[in-house]
Design a protein around this motif. Structure first.
Motif, short mmCIF file in Angstrom:
data_model
loop_
_atom_site.label_atom_id
_atom_site.label_comp_id
_atom_site.label_asym_id
_atom_site.label_seq_id
_atom_site.Cartn_x
_atom_site.Cartn_y
_atom_site.Cartn_z
N HIS A 79 0.81 -1.22 0.00
CA HIS A 79 0.00 0.00 0.00
C HIS A 79 0.84 1.27 0.00
N LEU A 80 2.16 1.18 0.21
CA LEU A 80 3.03 2.36 0.15
C LEU A 80 3.78 2.46 -1.18
N LYS A 81 3.63 1.45 -2.01
CA LYS A 81 4.36 1.43 -3.28
C LYS A 81 3.94 2.61 -4.16
N GLY A 82 4.95 3.36 -4.65
CA GLY A 82 4.69 4.49 -5.52
C GLY A 82 4.57 5.82 -4.81
N LEU A 83 4.45 5.81 -3.47
CA LEU A 83 4.30 7.06 -2.71
C LEU A 83 5.60 7.48 -2.02
N ARG B 234 -7.00 6.81 13.94
CA ARG B 234 -7.63 5.55 14.33
C ARG B 234 -8.18 4.80 13.11
N ALA B 235 -8.75 5.55 12.14
CA ALA B 235 -9.29 4.90 10.94
C ALA B 235 -8.20 4.22 10.14
N TYR B 236 -7.02 4.87 10.03
CA TYR B 236 -5.91 4.28 9.28
C TYR B 236 -5.42 3.00 9.96
N ALA B 237 -5.37 3.03 11.29
CA ALA B 237 -4.89 1.85 12.03
C ALA B 237 -5.82 0.66 11.85
N ARG B 238 -7.12 0.91 11.69
CA ARG B 238 -8.09 -0.18 11.57
C ARG B 238 -8.27 -0.66 10.13
N SER B 239 -7.73 0.05 9.16
CA SER B 239 -7.98 -0.25 7.74
C SER B 239 -7.08 -1.37 7.23
N GLY B 240 -7.55 -2.00 6.16
CA GLY B 240 -6.74 -2.99 5.47
C GLY B 240 -5.80 -2.33 4.49
N ASP B 241 -5.00 -3.16 3.78
CA ASP B 241 -4.00 -2.60 2.87
C ASP B 241 -4.61 -1.78 1.75
N ALA B 242 -5.72 -2.27 1.17
CA ALA B 242 -6.34 -1.55 0.05
C ALA B 242 -6.83 -0.19 0.50
N ASP B 243 -7.51 -0.12 1.64
CA ASP B 243 -8.01 1.17 2.14
C ASP B 243 -6.87 2.09 2.57
N ARG B 244 -5.80 1.52 3.11
CA ARG B 244 -4.64 2.34 3.48
C ARG B 244 -4.01 2.99 2.25
N ARG B 245 -3.96 2.22 1.17
CA ARG B 245 -3.39 2.81 -0.05
C ARG B 245 -4.25 3.97 -0.54
N LEU B 246 -5.57 3.79 -0.52
CA LEU B 246 -6.47 4.87 -0.93
C LEU B 246 -6.32 6.07 -0.02
N ALA B 247 -6.18 5.84 1.29
CA ALA B 247 -6.01 6.94 2.23
C ALA B 247 -4.71 7.69 1.96
N ASN B 248 -3.63 6.98 1.73
CA ASN B 248 -2.35 7.63 1.45
C ASN B 248 -2.41 8.47 0.18
N GLN B 249 -3.11 7.95 -0.84
CA GLN B 249 -3.24 8.70 -2.09
C GLN B 249 -4.11 9.93 -1.91
N ALA B 250 -5.09 9.86 -1.00
CA ALA B 250 -5.98 10.99 -0.79
C ALA B 250 -5.33 12.07 0.08
N PHE B 251 -4.63 11.67 1.13
CA PHE B 251 -4.08 12.63 2.08
C PHE B 251 -2.74 13.20 1.65
N TYR B 252 -1.93 12.43 0.95
CA TYR B 252 -0.57 12.86 0.66
C TYR B 252 -0.29 12.87 -0.85
N THR B 253 0.56 13.80 -1.24
CA THR B 253 1.05 13.79 -2.62
C THR B 253 2.44 13.18 -2.71
N ARG B 254 3.13 13.16 -1.57
CA ARG B 254 4.50 12.62 -1.57
C ARG B 254 4.91 12.35 -0.13
N LEU B 255 5.69 11.27 0.04
CA LEU B 255 6.19 10.91 1.37
C LEU B 255 7.70 10.69 1.25
N ASP B 256 8.48 11.61 1.80
CA ASP B 256 9.94 11.50 1.74
C ASP B 256 10.47 10.89 3.04
#
Length: 564
Positions: free
Chosen positions: A313-317, A480-502
């Motif tokens: 779920h972090l691939k590409g970010l 709390r929502a991120y901690a309870r989510s599965g990999d697919a939902d975590r990927r969607l959350a990362n794409q929605a909240f962040y444009t880049r993670l260094d």
């Protein structure tokens, strides 16, 4: 089209047993009906007309002392064109065979325009064949040729006049909202008898297939499937064509489904000769849903959308905080066979940069990202305060725009009224079809422009307000929502909240928030500390929003004042 060969064919020059020394005369018989309905009338393979023509042609052959050696049939073929399988096969047959007569029931069975009649007659004469009508007196004498010409002209007049009357009838039918063609799948052509005993042909919703058609539009509008995938699901649900006496039911093809999705008939509109007319039939798809599907079909290419399966779920970010290169997922196996997952700098791996940073274990990267959600989570009190500021900002922006919206609504009503007048003028023969289509294209473009501007108003204000409220609500429970989510939902959350993670070399995370979250967090930190927000959030304000429209200006929740 079908051909039939006589059971016996005596060679040329052989005498007939019943005619003494008289040589056998050979003939071909041509039979035709104009419509498929005529060919299937009575529940038989040939209807009623074909057998009647066959008997008349046989009686004529007996009068001539000829034997019919081949029969050619065009079932459901119009005589307005000479491009008919049975006719062309007959002309090829007589050119290669010594035939004396070509027998037809009437001249109009052969052709219904003078040009085709002349060409066909010339082909017969060149082959040494005499054209014979079973019901009309024509021969090669001057008077016979005159009768032939007159009958051919009458047939052409009948055909042209019939076409004109049919066109008038169809125009009147369309004006009343009727369906001038066979109803598409999802509807049934039915015949009823009114109180006066007259037959009425109408269209009704197919109770077995219509729900599947509606479901197909709804599924495609969600944007999660392709035409190919939708076809597979529809076939699995049992959607098949309506059977006919000649063709059994079968599943739809891809091209048929694409035409189905682009047919405005399902939304209550009839497309006829390129123009659009309001239909009286019951629609099974809402116009807004139909328009949404058309937008998706236009936006997508014919190539099926490729669904990428992500390994993590972090691939590409993730990016390297040292050189800025993207970090790739890699695996290493120790001598004991245990495999470990790492994120490595692609610049170092490909030797495109001089980066020397170490690989980051996946578990470390996951913990850093999960912890970042704690820093952006806001309290309920902060949510309520920012929600009030959002409402105030949008209320201020809406002030003074009521007149603009009213003008757009008036312009839309004017264009719709003009469209109704054009249809009325067309049905009254005041304007022709090309003129109607030209003006309809202009009105359609104008309505599309007006509707787009109204949609932008709604999206910027009603939709924008709701979007910001939803974004604020997400931030109240982000960690709390991120901690309870599965990999697919975590990927969607990362794409929605962040444009880049260094990830820095000392394994620290520098996140860049996407809009509107970057602005919201900046406003929150400004209110709490009375100073500018952290540097990483300042950088994020320069990143484009994930939506096409920017809901919040970069200076804060309060919109900028327009310049005069």
């Amino acid at each position: 089209m079908s051909t039939t060969t006589a059971p016996t064919l005596a060679p040329v020059g052989v005498t007939d047993n019943h005619a003494g020394d008289k040589p056998v005369l050979l003939a071909v018989s041509y039979l035709r009906v104009s419509t498929r309905e005529q060919a299937e009338r009575g529940g038989t393979d040939e209807g009623f007309s074909i057998p009647a023509q066959r008997e008349a042609n046989q009686r004529k052959a007996d009068e001539l002392g000829a034997r019919i050696v081949r029969e050619f049939v065009d079932a459901g073929e119009s005589a307005r064109s000479a491009d008919r399988d049975g006719l062309q096969e007959m002309l090829a047959f007589i050119a290669a065979t010594r035939v004396t007569f070509c027998i037809v029931h009437k001249l109009d069975r052969l052709a219904r325009n003078r040009a085709d009649d002349v060409k066909i007659h010339e082909a017969l004469i060149s082959a040494g064949v005499t054209l014979v009508s079973a019901t009309e007196s024509i021969d090669q004498t001057p008077s016979g040729m005159l009768v032939h010409g007159i009958m051919s002209s009458i047939a052409e007049f009948y055909s042209r006049n019939l076409a004109t009357e049919v066109s008038k009838g169809l125009s009147q039918k369309i004006a009343q909202g009727g369906t001038p063609m066979r109803a598409p799948i999802g509807y049934l052509n039915v015949r009823k008898t009114d109180d006066n005993g007259r037959e009425v042909r109408t269209v009704e919703v197919d109770p077995a297939r219509a729900p599947l058609i509606t479901w197909a539009f709804e599924q495609y509008a969600e944007g999660e499937t392709s035409v190919t995938g939708l076809l597979r699901d529809l076939t699995a649900r049992g959607l098949v064509t309506v059977p006919t006496p000649k063709r059994p039911s079968k599943p739809l093809g891809k091209n048929t489904l694409y035409k189905l999705l682009t047919n405005p008939y399902y939304a209550g509109v009839i497309r006829y000769k390129g123009a659009l007319y309001p239909g009286a039939h019951e629609s099974i798809v809402e116009p807004a849903l139909f328009d949404q599907v058309q937008s998706l079909l236009r936006a997508r290419t014919a190539k099926q959308t490729r669904h990428v399966q992500h390994a993590h779920h972090l691939k590409g970010l993730l990016h390297c905080g040292t050189c800025g290169s993207r970090m790739l997922l890699d695996f290493a196996t120790n001598p004991r066979g245990t495999t470990y997952a790492y994120f490595v700098c692609s610049g170092r791996a490909a030797k495109k940069t001089g980066c020397t940073r170490r690989a980051v274990p996946v578990a470390v990267a996951e913990r850093l990202v999960a912890d970042s959600y704690a820093s952006i989570t806001i309290s309920d009190a902060t949510y309520r305060d920012l929600a009030k500021r959002v409402d105030a900002a949008f209320d201020k922006r809406m002030a003074g725009r009521d007149q603009e919206i009213a003008d757009l609504m008036a312009n839309r009503a004017k264009l719709e009224a003009e469209s109704d007048k054009l249809l009325a003028a067309h049905f009254a023969d005041a304007i022709d079809l090309p003129t109607l289509k030209r003006h309809q294209d202009r009105i359609r473009a104008g309505l599309a422009d007006v509707n787009q501007k109204l949609a932008e108003h709604d999206e910027h204000h009603t939709g924008g307000r709701a979007f910001l409220h939803d974004s604020l609500r997400l931030l109240t429970d982000a960690h709390r929502a991120y901690a309870r989510s599965g990999d697919a939902d975590r990927r969607l959350a990362n794409q929605a909240f962040y444009t880049r993670l260094d990830i820095t070399d000392d394994e620290q995370l520098r996140p860049r928030l996407a809009e509107p979250f970057a602005t919201i967090i900046r406003e929150t930190k400004t209110d709490d500390d009375g100073e500018e927000p952290l540097r990483e959030h300042n950088d994020s304000s320069h990143v484009a929003c994930s939506r096409k429209n920017t809901w919040v200006d970069v200076k804060g929740l309060e919109p900028l004042t327009s310049r005069v």
